[in-house]
Design a protein around this motif. Structure first.
Motif, PDB file in Angstrom:
ATOM      1  N   GLY A 184     -17.096  70.493-126.953  1.00  0.00           N
ATOM      2  CA  GLY A 184     -18.392  70.958-126.470  1.00  0.00           C
ATOM      3  C   GLY A 184     -18.240  71.858-125.259  1.00  0.00           C
ATOM      4  N   PHE A 185     -17.397  71.452-124.316  1.00  0.00           N
ATOM      5  CA  PHE A 185     -17.156  72.293-123.140  1.00  0.00           C
ATOM      6  C   PHE A 185     -16.439  73.582-123.538  1.00  0.00           C
ATOM      7  N   ALA A 186     -15.529  73.485-124.475  1.00  0.00           N
ATOM      8  CA  ALA A 186     -14.797  74.679-124.917  1.00  0.00           C
ATOM      9  C   ALA A 186     -15.723  75.689-125.584  1.00  0.00           C
ATOM     10  N   SER A 187     -16.868  75.199-126.103  1.00  0.00           N
ATOM     11  CA  SER A 187     -17.818  76.127-126.728  1.00  0.00           C
ATOM     12  C   SER A 187     -18.578  76.934-125.685  1.00  0.00           C
ATOM     13  N   GLY A 188     -18.414  76.563-124.403  1.00  0.00           N
ATOM     14  CA  GLY A 188     -19.081  77.288-123.337  1.00  0.00           C
ATOM     15  C   GLY A 188     -20.139  76.477-122.611  1.00  0.00           C
ATOM     16  N   ALA A 189     -20.425  75.272-123.090  1.00  0.00           N
ATOM     17  CA  ALA A 189     -21.433  74.442-122.421  1.00  0.00           C
ATOM     18  C   ALA A 189     -20.893  73.943-121.088  1.00  0.00           C
ATOM     19  N   HIS A 190     -21.747  73.926-120.101  1.00  0.00           N
ATOM     20  CA  HIS A 190     -21.362  73.369-118.801  1.00  0.00           C
ATOM     21  C   HIS A 190     -21.822  71.925-118.656  1.00  0.00           C
ATOM     22  N   ARG A 191     -22.785  71.524-119.474  1.00  0.00           N
ATOM     23  CA  ARG A 191     -23.303  70.148-119.425  1.00  0.00           C
ATOM     24  C   ARG A 191     -23.544  69.694-120.861  1.00  0.00           C
ATOM     25  N   LEU A 192     -23.139  68.478-121.135  1.00  0.00           N
ATOM     26  CA  LEU A 192     -23.348  67.882-122.454  1.00  0.00           C
ATOM     27  C   LEU A 192     -24.306  66.700-122.328  1.00  0.00           C
ATOM     28  N   TYR A 193     -24.979  66.391-123.422  1.00  0.00           N
ATOM     29  CA  TYR A 193     -25.914  65.278-123.465  1.00  0.00           C
ATOM     30  C   TYR A 193     -25.524  64.330-124.594  1.00  0.00           C
ATOM     31  N   LEU A 194     -26.010  63.117-124.478  1.00  0.00           N
ATOM     32  CA  LEU A 194     -25.714  62.082-125.471  1.00  0.00           C
ATOM     33  C   LEU A 194     -26.813  61.045-125.323  1.00  0.00           C
ATOM     34  N   CYS A 195     -27.301  60.510-126.424  1.00  0.00           N
ATOM     35  CA  CYS A 195     -28.302  59.440-126.294  1.00  0.00           C
ATOM     36  C   CYS A 195     -27.840  58.210-127.044  1.00  0.00           C
ATOM     37  N   ALA A 196     -28.215  57.059-126.502  1.00  0.00           N
ATOM     38  CA  ALA A 196     -27.752  55.795-127.071  1.00  0.00           C
ATOM     39  C   ALA A 196     -28.833  54.736-126.927  1.00  0.00           C
ATOM     40  N   ARG A 197     -28.849  53.848-127.921  1.00  0.00           N
ATOM     41  CA  ARG A 197     -29.735  52.694-127.818  1.00  0.00           C
ATOM     42  C   ARG A 197     -29.205  51.760-126.736  1.00  0.00           C
ATOM     43  N   PRO A 198     -30.093  50.898-126.201  1.00  0.00           N
ATOM     44  CA  PRO A 198     -29.668  50.030-125.099  1.00  0.00           C
ATOM     45  C   PRO A 198     -28.372  49.271-125.379  1.00  0.00           C
ATOM     46  N   ALA A 199     -28.168  48.814-126.611  1.00  0.00           N
ATOM     47  CA  ALA A 199     -26.979  48.012-126.924  1.00  0.00           C
ATOM     48  C   ALA A 199     -25.685  48.805-126.800  1.00  0.00           C
ATOM     49  N   ARG A 200     -25.766  50.129-126.776  1.00  0.00           N
ATOM     50  CA  ARG A 200     -24.552  50.959-126.745  1.00  0.00           C
ATOM     51  C   ARG A 200     -24.312  51.635-125.402  1.00  0.00           C
ATOM     52  N   THR A 201     -25.210  51.399-124.437  1.00  0.00           N
ATOM     53  CA  THR A 201     -25.067  52.156-123.193  1.00  0.00           C
ATOM     54  C   THR A 201     -23.786  51.796-122.446  1.00  0.00           C
ATOM     55  N   GLY A 202     -23.373  50.523-122.523  1.00  0.00           N
ATOM     56  CA  GLY A 202     -22.156  50.109-121.813  1.00  0.00           C
ATOM     57  C   GLY A 202     -20.933  50.866-122.289  1.00  0.00           C
ATOM     58  N   PHE A 203     -20.859  51.126-123.577  1.00  0.00           N
ATOM     59  CA  PHE A 203     -19.720  51.850-124.156  1.00  0.00           C
ATOM     60  C   PHE A 203     -19.594  53.235-123.517  1.00  0.00           C
TER      61      PHE A 203
END
Ligand SMILES: CC(C)(COP(=O)(O)OP(=O)(O)OC[C@H]1O[C@@H](n2cnc3c(N)ncnc32)[C@H](O)[C@@H]1OP(=O)(O)O)[C@@H](O)C(=O)NCCC(=O)NCCS
Length: 168
Positions: free
Chosen positions: A115-134
């Motif tokens: 993602g960074f190599a594509s030129g993005a300076h910031r990446l996003y990700l969303c997760a359900r509460p049960a996966r936030t710790g990961f």
């Protein structure tokens, strides 16, 4: 019963290993779309966009030779409530019998790198509460919590200060 991955373990762009297309589509569909009534063909169509030229969208496949281990994607848009955020690391999946051996972390790291190599300076990700710790363990920073009807946490990660490093 699982065995350690062999020397042929790799994370590949799906464009380089299209023989994994059907299993990637199947897993994404079963995990996130089937219960909502979407046909498998909807996912095969969207996944097909990852085979087009251009860095994003892309799908990654973790495999040990011909054995499928897992997948992750980098896509322009993942959360309709946040159309201004882009791009996203999404659809992180590891086969149940191969979990807790680092493949999930490796897929997320590779997706972030690409993602960074594509030129993005910031990446996003969303997760359900049960996966936030990961994802927090992997260094992703919570940006917003309880977004949308699934109460998702939106995470973000910035490009390394040294800029984009690509292999020679
Ligand atoms: C989430 C997922 C990709 C992790 O894959 P994995 O290959 O097991 O990941 P890793 O081996 O790199 O890391 C697993 C570690 O994270 C930990 N972990 C997993 N979920 C966690 C959570 N919710 N909170 C804290 N730690 C968690 C595990 O306990 C494990 O730790 P251990 O090795 O000490 O036992 C996998 O469980 C999966 O495919 N789940 C179903 C799909 C899914 O929910 N994807 C995420 C969508 S947001």
């Amino acid at each position: 019963m699982t065995s350690a991955p062999g020397a042929s373990f790799a994370i590949s762009d799906l464009r380089q290993r299209p023989e994994f297309f059907d299993i990637v589509a199947d897993r994404i569909w079963r995990a996130w779309w089937k219960d909502g009534g979407h046909p498998l063909e909807y996912i095969t169509g969207r996944l097909g966009e990852n085979l087009d030229a251009g860095p994003i969208p892309l799908a990654l496949v973790a495999h040990d030779g011909a054995a499928f281990l897992g997948t992750a994607s980098v896509i322009a848009s993942d959360l309709e409530e946040r159309p201004n955020y882009t791009p996203w690391v999404a659809a992180v999946w590891v086969e149940p019998q191969h979990r807790s051996r680092g493949f999930g972390a490796a897929l997320v790291e590779r997706a972030a790198r690409d993602g960074f190599a594509s030129g993005a300076h910031r990446l996003y990700l969303c997760a359900r509460p049960a996966r936030t710790g990961f994802y927090q363990r992997l260094g992703w920073i919570p940006l917003e919590r309880d977004v949308g009807r699934f109460g998702l946490t939106v995470f973000t990660r910035d490009a390394p200060a040294s800029g984009i490093s690509s292999p020679p």
